[in-house]
Design a protein around this motif. Structure first.
Motif, short mmCIF file in Angstrom:
data_model
loop_
_atom_site.label_atom_id
_atom_site.label_comp_id
_atom_site.label_asym_id
_atom_site.label_seq_id
_atom_site.Cartn_x
_atom_site.Cartn_y
_atom_site.Cartn_z
N ASN A 1 -4.87 -0.44 16.87
CA ASN A 1 -5.91 -0.77 17.63
C ASN A 1 -5.99 -2.28 17.97
OD1 ASN A 1 -6.80 1.93 18.12
ND2 ASN A 1 -8.26 2.00 16.34
N LEU B 1 -2.14 5.41 6.84
CA LEU B 1 -2.30 6.06 8.11
C LEU B 1 -3.55 5.31 8.76
CD1 LEU B 1 -1.99 9.78 7.52
CD2 LEU B 1 -0.45 8.45 9.01
N ARG B 2 -4.54 4.73 7.97
CA ARG B 2 -5.86 4.11 8.22
C ARG B 2 -5.29 2.62 8.74
NH1 ARG B 2 -8.34 6.47 4.06
NH2 ARG B 2 -7.98 4.49 2.65
N GLU B 3 -4.49 1.89 7.96
CA GLU B 3 -3.99 0.83 8.29
C GLU B 3 -2.98 0.76 9.78
OE1 GLU B 3 -4.60 -2.19 6.72
OE2 GLU B 3 -5.96 -1.06 5.85
N GLU C 1 -0.57 7.59 1.26
CA GLU C 1 -0.39 7.95 2.60
C GLU C 1 -1.76 7.71 3.46
OE1 GLU C 1 1.13 11.91 5.09
OE2 GLU C 1 0.46 12.05 2.87
N GLN C 2 -2.99 8.17 3.13
CA GLN C 2 -4.01 8.08 3.57
C GLN C 2 -4.53 6.53 4.14
OE1 GLN C 2 -3.81 10.05 1.03
NE2 GLN C 2 -3.89 12.05 2.18
N THR C 3 -4.30 5.89 3.07
CA THR C 3 -4.63 4.22 3.38
C THR C 3 -3.44 3.78 4.66
OG1 THR C 3 -5.28 4.07 1.14
CG2 THR C 3 -4.86 2.05 2.35
N GLU D 1 -3.46 2.91 12.01
CA GLU D 1 -4.38 3.11 13.33
C GLU D 1 -5.16 1.68 13.79
OE1 GLU D 1 -8.59 5.58 14.35
OE2 GLU D 1 -7.17 6.31 12.93
N LYS D 2 -5.27 0.97 12.52
CA LYS D 2 -6.17 -0.50 12.75
C LYS D 2 -5.12 -1.27 13.34
CE LYS D 2 -8.69 -4.04 10.05
NZ LYS D 2 -8.09 -4.87 10.73
N THR E 1 0.97 -1.18 -0.17
CA THR E 1 0.11 -0.14 0.25
C THR E 1 0.95 1.02 -0.09
OG1 THR E 1 -1.56 -1.39 1.22
CG2 THR E 1 -1.99 1.27 1.39
#
Length: 184
Positions: free
Chosen positions: A39, A31-33, A27-29, A35-36, A24
């Motif tokens: 978590n 960052l989401r990944e 950048e946005q993906t 965070e996931k 991937t």
């Protein structure tokens, strides 16, 4: 040990075999990944995503610096063909030459560079860049700097400049150049 506190490793990765997941690069993906993964307490994956983000950021900064260098190379040499190739195409591009008003749209911007490159300056001219800073956010990056411009026949002096770049099909193009004289 509680199962949720264990670091998770994908099948094969622990033995040194690469994951079969698609890499991937957005950048946005990432960052989401990231965070996931945090978590989910998947700390190995989070560390890799953090490192991927760092590389992406460093690569983006280097790419914008390289695009900025191409712009100044064309400018120094009065190379209109190169200048045409590095500008984004469209009505959203503009240039503000020192002491002039804003010129908008690709065709008019290139016409203005044709005038600059056609002036009797005995190219190449000397342009030294000082205080260069680069910032990148997604598909937009900008460089701020001070230009110290000298020609064989005179001295244009110092300008503060902002160059804005946009990423189109994985390549960086300049879309805004704004330079203003600095009074010493």
């Amino acid at each position: 040990m509680h199962p949720s506190t264990l670091a998770r490793v994908k099948s094969g990765e622990a033995e040194g075999r690469p994951s079969t997941e698609e890499p991937t690069f957005d950048e946005q993906t990432l960052l989401r990944e990231l965070e996931k993964a945090i978590n989910d307490e998947d700390y190995n994956r989070a560390a890799k995503l953090r490192d991927d983000l760092r590389v992406l950021h460093d690569d983006s900064n280097a790419s914008v610096i390289s695009a900025n260098a191409r712009f100044y190379h064309a400018f120094r040499n009065g190379d209109l063909a190169e200048m045409q190739s590095i500008w984004a195409k469209g009505d959203h591009v503009y240039v503000v030459h020192p002491g002039a008003s804003r010129i908008s749209g690709y065709e008019l911007v290139i016409d203005s560079w044709e005038i600059v490159c056609g002036v009797d300056h005995e190219f190449p001219i000397q342009i030294d860049l000082k205080d260069v800073e680069v910032h990148v956010r997604g598909d937009v990056g900008y460089v701020t700097c001070m230009e110290v411009v000298k020609t064989r026949g005179g001295n244009w002096g110092k300008q503060t400049a902002t160059n804005v770049f946009e990423k189109i099909d994985e390549k960086w193009f300049i879309c805004i150049h704004h330079a203003s004289h600095i009074n010493d």
